[in-house]
Structures are given as C-alpha cells and as structure tokens.
Design an enzyme around this catalytic site. Structure first.
Site, PDB file in Angstrom:
ATOM      1  N   PRO A   2       9.982 -39.425 107.817  1.00  0.00           N
ATOM      2  CA  PRO A   2       9.985 -40.950 107.809  1.00  0.00           C
ATOM      3  C   PRO A   2      10.948 -41.619 107.229  1.00  0.00           C
ATOM      4  O   PRO A   2      11.446 -41.067 106.342  1.00  0.00           O
ATOM      5  CB  PRO A   2       8.595 -41.395 107.278  1.00  0.00           C
ATOM      6  CG  PRO A   2       8.154 -40.233 106.437  1.00  0.00           C
ATOM      7  CD  PRO A   2       8.889 -38.938 106.912  1.00  0.00           C
ATOM      8  N   GLU A   3      11.563 -42.734 107.655  1.00  0.00           N
ATOM      9  CA  GLU A   3      12.401 -43.488 106.843  1.00  0.00           C
ATOM     10  C   GLU A   3      11.937 -44.869 106.490  1.00  0.00           C
ATOM     11  O   GLU A   3      10.678 -45.022 106.795  1.00  0.00           O
ATOM     12  CB  GLU A   3      13.660 -43.561 107.921  1.00  0.00           C
ATOM     13  CG  GLU A   3      14.348 -42.405 108.495  1.00  0.00           C
ATOM     14  CD  GLU A   3      15.633 -42.262 109.253  1.00  0.00           C
ATOM     15  OE1 GLU A   3      16.186 -43.333 109.082  1.00  0.00           O
ATOM     16  OE2 GLU A   3      15.632 -41.664 110.227  1.00  0.00           O
ATOM     17  N   ARG A 125       3.278 -28.575 106.016  1.00  0.00           N
ATOM     18  CA  ARG A 125       4.128 -27.864 105.544  1.00  0.00           C
ATOM     19  C   ARG A 125       4.378 -27.906 104.147  1.00  0.00           C
ATOM     20  O   ARG A 125       5.095 -27.264 103.444  1.00  0.00           O
ATOM     21  CB  ARG A 125       5.425 -27.798 106.221  1.00  0.00           C
ATOM     22  CG  ARG A 125       5.583 -27.315 107.645  1.00  0.00           C
ATOM     23  CD  ARG A 125       6.861 -27.424 108.365  1.00  0.00           C
ATOM     24  NE  ARG A 125       7.746 -26.648 107.702  1.00  0.00           N
ATOM     25  CZ  ARG A 125       9.228 -26.547 108.027  1.00  0.00           C
ATOM     26  NH1 ARG A 125       9.731 -27.549 108.987  1.00  0.00           N
ATOM     27  NH2 ARG A 125      10.147 -25.809 107.289  1.00  0.00           N
TER      28      ARG A 125
END
Ligand SMILES: [Zn+2]
Length: 288
Positions: A2-3, A125
């Site tokens: 995400p930015e 992850r």
C-alpha cells in the site's frame, strides 16, 4: 505494498470506528508479528489514529498515560474490522479475499474491544508488524526518526523539495521518489503517475531537472496523492473502504499498468520496462 493514499484510506476507516473504544483483549497468533508488550494495549482506550508515510499510529490512553500501537502492512497486510453495530470493513492486500471469514490462517493479531467489536491483523507472508510502544519508545522509533517529509503536509514546500533534490543529484528521479527517507509514502503506482503528470522520464537524474520540471513534479506528487485518497486508493490491491466500495484510483491511472495501451495525452503506446527491479511505466513521447 500500500502507498500513502491506501494507508490514509485505512486510517480514515479506523478513525471512524475505533476511536474511544477500549481494548479488552489482544491475542497474538504469531509471536514475531507483535513487538512489545500486549499489556500496554489491554485496558487502553484509543484516542486518535494517525499516519506517517505508510505507518499507522494508533494513540492509546491508559489511566492517563499515553501509549501507542503502530501497524505497518508491508507487502501483504490486511486490517479487518468486525462489528455488530458499526460499519465493517476490510482493507489491505487482496489475498486472502477480504471477505474470507476471520480469523483464518493469515490472521496474526486479534484486538477485541470492550464493545465486542474486533480488529483483525492478517498477513499471509508475515512481512508486516504490530508494535506496542510507550511514548518514549515511540520517540526513539528508527522508522519515525528516518522517515521523510509528509508530502500533503504544510511542511512540504517547494523550497524544501528543492533542498532534498539538491542533496541527491546523482540519483535517478524514480529512485529518489521511492526513497521513504526523502518524501514519505510514495510507492510504484504514485511515482509513475506523478512523473507522467510532470512530463519527466523516470530514468532522469535528479541533478538534470530544470526548475520548471522540479516545480511540475512538486505539484504532480501532491495532485496524484490527493486523487488517490479521494478515490480510496487503488482497486488492484483491493482497498475496500468502510462503506464496502473498492478503491477506484487505478481506473484513472494514466500510465501505471497501462503498458502497450494508448497514452491518454498523445495516443502512442505506454512503455513498460523494469527499472532497478520495479515495473516502470511512462510515455516516451510526453515525458522527456
Ligand atoms: Zn504520451
């Protein structure tokens, strides 16, 4: 990953739902994903939800003492809010799908509030993290000490941007923009979009940019981030908003993931290359 606009969308979602809620229980399903003491969070009331770059900062209060929960979603983090009385939401990476029942095998930390509402931190992850910090520890956090200027804040002035650029003349402009210690929160999507809008090739060296180009870039960074927030981030990474709508920024993206498609400005095909390990999109005609 995400930015800034995606994390800001998450921040706004959390702000609407967990402020003034008291944390009654914290369950850690994978020890390495929770750094610090759970006891710091348990019994605390959420006072505010902030953000620095891509890091969420949840301010707590317990018997008058300030504490913090910080959350970084990294590559595959998700936050899912479940409630019987408030709007539920799921935000973050699309795997597993955000409507998968929780807890599931990707669930790593569970915050339960006194109201019965629950916040799940999932990370398939396990690159992300949750940290519980005292006020003193927060001030010494390496991330916060090194993170660059917030591009939508008042501190981000053209003068300051110029100073940052001057320090790194030999860096490629794309590399410069992705460096979180310079300008905070930009990733691959918004970097490619900002460079297109500023009509600058991602492979240019910082030192080669003229003043008009630097000014265009300064403005373009803010413009693409604001558009991203307005559209709740990018749908590619399934940022489902509090209201259940997915982000729509990518539908408006001019170059990102549009390799081979016609440039919205000149009609020539958008070029996609791998630049320093990152998929990079630009128009060879419009960007120089
Ligand atoms: Zn073009």
């Amino acid at each position: 990953m995400p930015e800034l606009p995606e994390v800001e969308t998450i921040r706004l979602g959390l702000k609407k739902t967990i402020i003034d809620q008291k944390i009654s229980h914290v369950e850690v399903l994978l020890a390495k994903m929770f750094i610090g003491e759970v006891s710091l969070a348990i019994g605390s009331v959420v006072k505010s939800v902030g953000r620095r770059g891509k890091l969420l900062l949840i301010e707590l209060n317990k018997n008058g003492e300030k504490g913090w929960i910080t959350i970084h979603l990294k590559m595959t983090g998700q936050l899912l809010f479940r409630s019987k009385t408030r709007a539920e939401f799921g935000l973050g990476h699309p795997i597993p799908p955000l409507n998968t029942p929780v807890p599931n095998k990707s669930t790593k930390v569970i915050f339960t509030f006194e109201s019965g509402d629950v916040l799940y931190f999932n990370d398939i992850r396990t690159f992300g993290y949750v940290k519980a910090l005292t006020e003193l520890e927060l001030k010494a956090e390496p991330f916060l000490l090194s993170v660059g200027v917030e591009p939508l804040s008042e501190e981000f002035t053209f003068e300051q941007f110029e100073k940052l650029l001057k320090k790194s003349p030999r860096l490629h402009i794309k590399t410069f923009l992705l460096d979180q210690t310079k300008v905070a929160g930009l990733g691959n999507i918004y970097t490619d979009e900002a460079l297109f809008l500023a009509r600058i090739l991602p492979t240019r060296l910082v030192g080669s940019l003229g003043e008009d180009e630097r000014l265009r870039l300064f403005e373009a960074i803010q413009e693409v981030l604001r558009a991203g927030i307005e559209l709740h981030g990018s749908s590619k990474t399934s940022y489902v908003t509090v209201d259940g709508a997915t982000g729509t920024f990518l539908a408006r993206a001019a170059v990102y993931q549009r390799g081979g498609k016609p440039c919205l400005n000149c009609g020539r095909p958008i070029t996609k290359v791998t630049f320093r390990g990152r998929g990079t999109h630009f128009c060879e005609n419009c960007q120089t």
